[in-house]
Design a protein around this motif. Structure first.
Motif, PDB file in Angstrom:
ATOM      1  N   HIS A   1       1.000  -1.315  -0.008  1.00  0.00           N
ATOM      2  CA  HIS A   1      -0.335  -0.320  -0.274  1.00  0.00           C
ATOM      3  C   HIS A   1       0.617   1.517   0.140  1.00  0.00           C
ATOM      4  CE1 HIS A   1      -3.569  -2.247   1.325  1.00  0.00           C
ATOM      5  NE2 HIS A   1      -3.354  -3.140   0.805  1.00  0.00           N
ATOM      6  N   SER A   2       2.157   1.290  -0.162  1.00  0.00           N
ATOM      7  CA  SER A   2       3.281   2.041  -0.428  1.00  0.00           C
ATOM      8  C   SER A   2       3.335   2.140  -1.570  1.00  0.00           C
ATOM      9  CB  SER A   2       4.393   2.077   0.604  1.00  0.00           C
ATOM     10  OG  SER A   2       5.385   1.095  -0.606  1.00  0.00           O
ATOM     11  N   SER A   3       3.919   3.918  -2.028  1.00  0.00           N
ATOM     12  CA  SER A   3       4.033   4.448  -2.553  1.00  0.00           C
ATOM     13  C   SER A   3       5.789   3.344  -3.639  1.00  0.00           C
ATOM     14  CB  SER A   3       4.716   5.994  -2.406  1.00  0.00           C
ATOM     15  OG  SER A   3       5.792   6.076  -1.873  1.00  0.00           O
ATOM     16  N   HIS A   4       5.839   2.888  -2.919  1.00  0.00           N
ATOM     17  CA  HIS A   4       7.373   1.954  -3.251  1.00  0.00           C
ATOM     18  C   HIS A   4       6.370   1.033  -3.704  1.00  0.00           C
ATOM     19  CE1 HIS A   4       9.821   4.696  -0.965  1.00  0.00           C
ATOM     20  NE2 HIS A   4      10.998   3.896  -1.334  1.00  0.00           N
ATOM     21  N   ALA A   5       5.332   0.464  -3.597  1.00  0.00           N
ATOM     22  CA  ALA A   5       5.185  -1.220  -4.533  1.00  0.00           C
ATOM     23  C   ALA A   5       5.132  -0.720  -6.076  1.00  0.00           C
ATOM     24  CB  ALA A   5       4.042  -1.557  -4.007  1.00  0.00           C
ATOM     25  N   GLN A   6       5.330   0.232  -6.560  1.00  0.00           N
ATOM     26  CA  GLN A   6       5.145  -0.035  -8.403  1.00  0.00           C
ATOM     27  C   GLN A   6       6.425   0.215  -8.818  1.00  0.00           C
ATOM     28  OE1 GLN A   6       2.325  -0.782  -8.861  1.00  0.00           O
ATOM     29  NE2 GLN A   6       1.686  -0.550  -7.158  1.00  0.00           N
ATOM     30  N   ARG A   7       8.036   0.747  -7.301  1.00  0.00           N
ATOM     31  CA  ARG A   7       8.705   1.228  -8.377  1.00  0.00           C
ATOM     32  C   ARG A   7      10.134  -0.371  -7.593  1.00  0.00           C
ATOM     33  NH1 ARG A   7       5.653   4.990 -10.072  1.00  0.00           N
ATOM     34  NH2 ARG A   7       6.856   7.202 -11.063  1.00  0.00           N
ATOM     35  N   ALA A   8       9.705  -0.227  -6.451  1.00  0.00           N
ATOM     36  CA  ALA A   8      10.739  -1.102  -5.744  1.00  0.00           C
ATOM     37  C   ALA A   8      10.605  -2.263  -4.992  1.00  0.00           C
ATOM     38  CB  ALA A   8      11.673   0.066  -4.750  1.00  0.00           C
ATOM     39  N   GLY A   9      11.152  -3.279  -5.392  1.00  0.00           N
ATOM     40  CA  GLY A   9      10.567  -4.706  -4.021  1.00  0.00           C
ATOM     41  C   GLY A   9      11.496  -4.343  -3.005  1.00  0.00           C
ATOM     42  N   CYS A  10      11.040  -5.799  -2.305  1.00  0.00           N
ATOM     43  CA  CYS A  10      12.302  -6.031  -1.027  1.00  0.00           C
ATOM     44  C   CYS A  10      13.790  -5.507  -1.419  1.00  0.00           C
ATOM     45  CB  CYS A  10      12.181  -7.138  -0.397  1.00  0.00           C
ATOM     46  SG  CYS A  10      10.207  -7.102  -0.257  1.00  0.00           S
ATOM     47  N   ILE A  11      14.175  -6.290  -1.977  1.00  0.00           N
ATOM     48  CA  ILE A  11      15.607  -6.527  -2.057  1.00  0.00           C
ATOM     49  C   ILE A  11      16.014  -5.498  -2.680  1.00  0.00           C
ATOM     50  CG2 ILE A  11      15.490  -8.387  -2.804  1.00  0.00           C
ATOM     51  CD1 ILE A  11      16.028  -8.757  -5.961  1.00  0.00           C
ATOM     52  N   ASP A  12      15.571  -4.424  -3.463  1.00  0.00           N
ATOM     53  CA  ASP A  12      15.567  -2.961  -4.089  1.00  0.00           C
ATOM     54  C   ASP A  12      16.748  -1.960  -2.743  1.00  0.00           C
ATOM     55  OD1 ASP A  12      15.787  -3.331  -6.806  1.00  0.00           O
ATOM     56  OD2 ASP A  12      13.235  -3.549  -6.854  1.00  0.00           O
ATOM     57  N   CYS A  13      15.505  -2.176  -1.473  1.00  0.00           N
ATOM     58  CA  CYS A  13      16.057  -1.322  -0.545  1.00  0.00           C
ATOM     59  C   CYS A  13      17.092  -2.200   0.428  1.00  0.00           C
ATOM     60  CB  CYS A  13      14.225  -0.681   0.122  1.00  0.00           C
ATOM     61  SG  CYS A  13      13.685   0.020  -0.672  1.00  0.00           S
ATOM     62  N   HIS A  14      16.744  -4.062   0.720  1.00  0.00           N
ATOM     63  CA  HIS A  14      17.190  -4.188   1.592  1.00  0.00           C
ATOM     64  C   HIS A  14      19.064  -5.060   1.290  1.00  0.00           C
ATOM     65  CE1 HIS A  14      14.474  -3.854   4.887  1.00  0.00           C
ATOM     66  NE2 HIS A  14      13.298  -4.112   3.713  1.00  0.00           N
ATOM     67  N   LEU A  15      18.520  -5.056   0.590  1.00  0.00           N
ATOM     68  CA  LEU A  15      20.298  -5.718   0.033  1.00  0.00           C
ATOM     69  C   LEU A  15      20.926  -4.753  -0.924  1.00  0.00           C
ATOM     70  CD1 LEU A  15      18.869  -8.563  -1.464  1.00  0.00           C
ATOM     71  CD2 LEU A  15      19.899  -8.327   1.025  1.00  0.00           C
TER      72      LEU A  15
END
Length: 177
Positions: free
Chosen positions: A57-71
């Motif tokens: 439900h965030s603005s990131h859902a369409q642009r970034a997945g978990c690995i894009d931020c966390h790895l």
């Protein structure tokens, strides 16, 4: 049947059963999904449903997945080393139920997320660094000089709720069409 033949067949049987058990564990745990970049891999363990639902439900859902931020994004070796280390730590915590209701990111994980925030939002962050003196009162001891992005942007991308049982919008996994 000779004793040596019996031992050979018994060993073969035990080996086949072990391979079958290993294949079952890999299938049941969806272990191969962890090699993908699919955010659904992060909800293989039910305790991550809160993080997944709030991310959806965030603005990131369409642009970034978990690995894009966390790895790490610098190279594949660092990415898979971090993925293996996090996976091991998560599996131990989830297996032995040693995690808290409000899951917190590790210091290493927070460092990676901060680096990725800055890398993705470089055009914004470069201007903020130029204007840092105007935007931060470093004489005030309550203001840390090494602030993290989510200290101000608390709702990005996981919302403000951190508890496993108090997530708004957690209506299950939303299938993306």
């Amino acid at each position: 049947m000779k004793k040596s033949n019996f031992l050979k067949y018994a060993a073969l049987f035990v080996f086949v059963v072990a391979i079958g058990f290993f294949a079952y564990v890999v299938h049941a745990s969806k272990a191969l999904s962890y090699l993908s970049s699919d955010p659904k891999a992060c909800i293989n363990c039910h305790v991550m449903n809160t993080q997944y639902a709030t991310w959806q439900h965030s603005s990131h859902a369409q642009r970034a997945g978990c690995i894009d931020c966390h790895l790490p994004r610098d190279n594949m070796v660092n990415k898979y080393i971090a993925k293996a280390r996090d996976g091991y730590n998560h599996s131990v915590a989830f297996t032995f139920n040693t995690y808290k209701n409000a899951i917190k990111i590790s210091d290493d994980g927070a460092k990676r997320v901060q680096e990725n925030c800055i890398a993705c939002h470089a055009s914004l962050t470069s201007q903020m660094v130029k204007n840092a003196d105007a935007n931060h009162n470093y004489d005030d001891p309550s203001v840390a000089t090494g602030r993290r992005c989510w200290e101000c942007h608390k709702g990005v991308p996981h919302g403000k709720v951190r508890g496993l049982t108090t997530t708004p919008n957690n209506l299950g996994v939303k299938e993306v069409q």
